[in-house]
Design a protein around this motif. Structure first.
Motif, PDB file in Angstrom:
ATOM      1  N   TRP A 136       0.835  -1.201   0.000  1.00 51.83           N
ATOM      2  CA  TRP A 136       0.000   0.000   0.000  1.00 51.83           C
ATOM      3  C   TRP A 136       0.868   1.250   0.000  1.00 51.83           C
ATOM      4  O   TRP A 136       0.559   2.239  -0.665  1.00 51.83           O
ATOM      5  CB  TRP A 136      -0.932   0.009   1.207  1.00 51.83           C
ATOM      6  CG  TRP A 136      -2.140  -0.861   1.043  1.00 51.83           C
ATOM      7  CD1 TRP A 136      -2.364  -2.077   1.600  1.00 51.83           C
ATOM      8  CD2 TRP A 136      -3.302  -0.574   0.242  1.00 51.83           C
ATOM      9  NE1 TRP A 136      -3.582  -2.576   1.209  1.00 51.83           N
ATOM     10  CE2 TRP A 136      -4.184  -1.669   0.378  1.00 51.83           C
ATOM     11  CE3 TRP A 136      -3.676   0.498  -0.575  1.00 51.83           C
ATOM     12  CZ2 TRP A 136      -5.418  -1.714  -0.269  1.00 51.83           C
ATOM     13  CZ3 TRP A 136      -4.898   0.451  -1.224  1.00 51.83           C
ATOM     14  CH2 TRP A 136      -5.754  -0.644  -1.071  1.00 51.83           C
ATOM     15  N   ASN A 137       1.965   1.209   0.745  1.00 54.06           N
ATOM     16  CA  ASN A 137       2.881   2.353   0.749  1.00 54.06           C
ATOM     17  C   ASN A 137       3.449   2.610  -0.643  1.00 54.06           C
ATOM     18  O   ASN A 137       3.582   3.763  -1.074  1.00 54.06           O
ATOM     19  CB  ASN A 137       4.017   2.109   1.738  1.00 54.06           C
ATOM     20  CG  ASN A 137       3.534   2.051   3.183  1.00 54.06           C
ATOM     21  OD1 ASN A 137       2.456   2.557   3.510  1.00 54.06           O
ATOM     22  ND2 ASN A 137       4.314   1.429   4.049  1.00 54.06           N
ATOM     23  N   ALA A 138       3.771   1.525  -1.353  1.00 52.19           N
ATOM     24  CA  ALA A 138       4.282   1.669  -2.715  1.00 52.19           C
ATOM     25  C   ALA A 138       3.206   2.232  -3.640  1.00 52.19           C
ATOM     26  O   ALA A 138       3.485   3.077  -4.506  1.00 52.19           O
ATOM     27  CB  ALA A 138       4.781   0.324  -3.227  1.00 52.19           C
ATOM     28  N   LEU A 139       1.975   1.784  -3.475  1.00 54.74           N
ATOM     29  CA  LEU A 139       0.874   2.260  -4.311  1.00 54.74           C
ATOM     30  C   LEU A 139       0.678   3.777  -4.176  1.00 54.74           C
ATOM     31  O   LEU A 139       0.360   4.455  -5.162  1.00 54.74           O
ATOM     32  CB  LEU A 139      -0.422   1.546  -3.929  1.00 54.74           C
ATOM     33  CG  LEU A 139      -0.615   0.149  -4.514  1.00 54.74           C
ATOM     34  CD1 LEU A 139      -1.693  -0.614  -3.744  1.00 54.74           C
ATOM     35  CD2 LEU A 139      -0.972   0.234  -5.995  1.00 54.74           C
ATOM     36  N   ARG A 140       0.881   4.290  -2.992  1.00 57.58           N
ATOM     37  CA  ARG A 140       0.668   5.723  -2.773  1.00 57.58           C
ATOM     38  C   ARG A 140       1.686   6.586  -3.517  1.00 57.58           C
ATOM     39  O   ARG A 140       1.480   7.792  -3.679  1.00 57.58           O
ATOM     40  CB  ARG A 140       0.701   6.019  -1.265  1.00 57.58           C
ATOM     41  CG  ARG A 140      -0.480   5.391  -0.529  1.00 57.58           C
ATOM     42  CD  ARG A 140      -0.537   5.802   0.937  1.00 57.58           C
ATOM     43  NE  ARG A 140      -1.603   5.076   1.620  1.00 57.58           N
ATOM     44  CZ  ARG A 140      -1.433   4.000   2.386  1.00 57.58           C
ATOM     45  NH1 ARG A 140      -0.196   3.539   2.595  1.00 57.58           N
ATOM     46  NH2 ARG A 140      -2.466   3.413   2.955  1.00 57.58           N
TER      47      ARG A 140
END
Length: 345
Positions: A172-176
């Motif tokens: 999720w951190n990468a997606l942001r």
């Protein structure tokens, strides 16, 4: 310049909006998938949405260990011999949500007791109504006929679902980071209009990717075909060596989609082979050495995880197709013979 140019530029905003607004639906769908525990995934789609489905094959396979197959809608709508969808997650992907064959697969799968999911930009469409769960895109109206912002929004929603299924917060951190990475990609390719000049009269291209970016090769080839009316054929680097490489002669333009990742070494080796054959290399990559070997380098940001690289790697391809069409005096917003909603059966 054109509506298509505006919609390509709009993608960082669309992706940022979709990340926030689609998350509740994504998490609800992921919970339903976890409870249902499907034995495999079947995806029904056409056109650009089918290329998003190719991305999902690698995404759900590599990150979620799910077997993913692409549906054959004609078995449902024309042959009236639907496959056995029981125990499966069946996903329909459609920008408009109005193609009868995609709706037919989802309706049949739901009747059989499969878990059904729709990914669409029209939340009130027949596809959305046919599925048990809907993952809405928040792309806004897409007025140009070639899909750009709806395609990357589809990729993003699929990646969000994969992250939710994994329960891995780092994903999720990468997606942001994706909206900013797409913006950086746009900024890195502002001179692309000058770089396509050498292809004004090219009537054929090969477009090559592998792994997660096998889908990107298909999508870029589609964009070139529908906006510039050139023959652009997509391949994996492995399949290309099994015959089509015989097409290469001096000056033959080849678009290589080669961001960093597990398949990069193979793509770099193919670039070396193609250079020896004197192909005209158009390289989409974050690797400085490979870009230096290209006649037409199209740079990507560094540090993009491979599983998210299709969201940035497609951007230079969209820009290439746009500017090639404009250079040829064509209208990239309204390619001949196309309609925004294509209703196949």
């Amino acid at each position: 310049m054109s509506v298509l140019a505006d919609e390509i530029a709009e993608q960082p905003e669309v992706l940022a909006r979709t990340l926030i607004q689609a998350q509740p639906a994504v998490e609800a769908a992921a919970n339903a998938v976890a409870t249902f525990a499907p034995d495999s995934v079947v995806i029904a789609a056409r056109g650009s949405s089918d290329n998003a489905a190719r991305y999902a094959q690698y995404l759900f396979g590599a990150l979620n260990r799910l077997v993913v197959a692409l549906a054959t809608p004609s078995l449902v709508t024309l042959y009236h011999q639907p496959p056995n969808f029981a125990g499966k997650l069946v996903i329909g992907i459609s920008q408009s949500g109005r193609s009868p064959d995609i709706v037919g697969v989802i309706a049949e799968a739901r009747q059989q007791g499969a878990l059904t999911l729709a990914i669409t930009n029209d939340h009130s469409s027949p596809l959305a109504a046919s599925a048990a769960h809907v993952l809405p895109l928040y792309a806004g109206p897409e007025r140009a006929l070639p899909a750009t912002k709806t395609y990357t929004a589809q990729l993003l929603v699929l990646a969000m679902l994969s992250a939710a299924l994994s329960g891995d917060q780092t994903r999720w951190n990468a997606l942001r980071q994706v909206p900013a990475l797409v913006q950086e990609t746009l900024m890195r390719n502002t001179i692309i209009a000058q770089r396509v000049e050498r292809f004004r009269y090219a009537d054929r291209f090969a477009v090559i990717g592998r792994g997660f970016n096998y889908a990107t090769a298909f999508e870029i080839a589609l964009k070139v075909k529908e906006t510039s009316y050139a023959i652009a054929e997509p391949y994996s680097s492995a399949d290309f060596r099994h015959g089509p490489i015989a097409l290469i002669e001096p000056g033959f333009p080849v678009i290589l989609v080669a961001p960093s990742g597990l398949v990069f070494a193979d793509m770099a080796a193919l670039a070396h082979e193609l250079a020896a054959l004197r192909a005209e290399l158009i390289v989409i990559s974050d690797d400085a050495a490979l870009l230096e070997r290209a006649g037409t380098p199209l740079p990507l940001p560094t540090g993009v995880p491979e599983w998210l690289s299709p969201l940035v790697a497609v951007i230079p391809g969209q820009l290439f197709a746009l500017h090639l069409a404009l250079l040829r005096g064509l209208d990239p917003d309204q390619p001949r013979g196309l309609r925004k909603v294509t209703e196949t059966r």
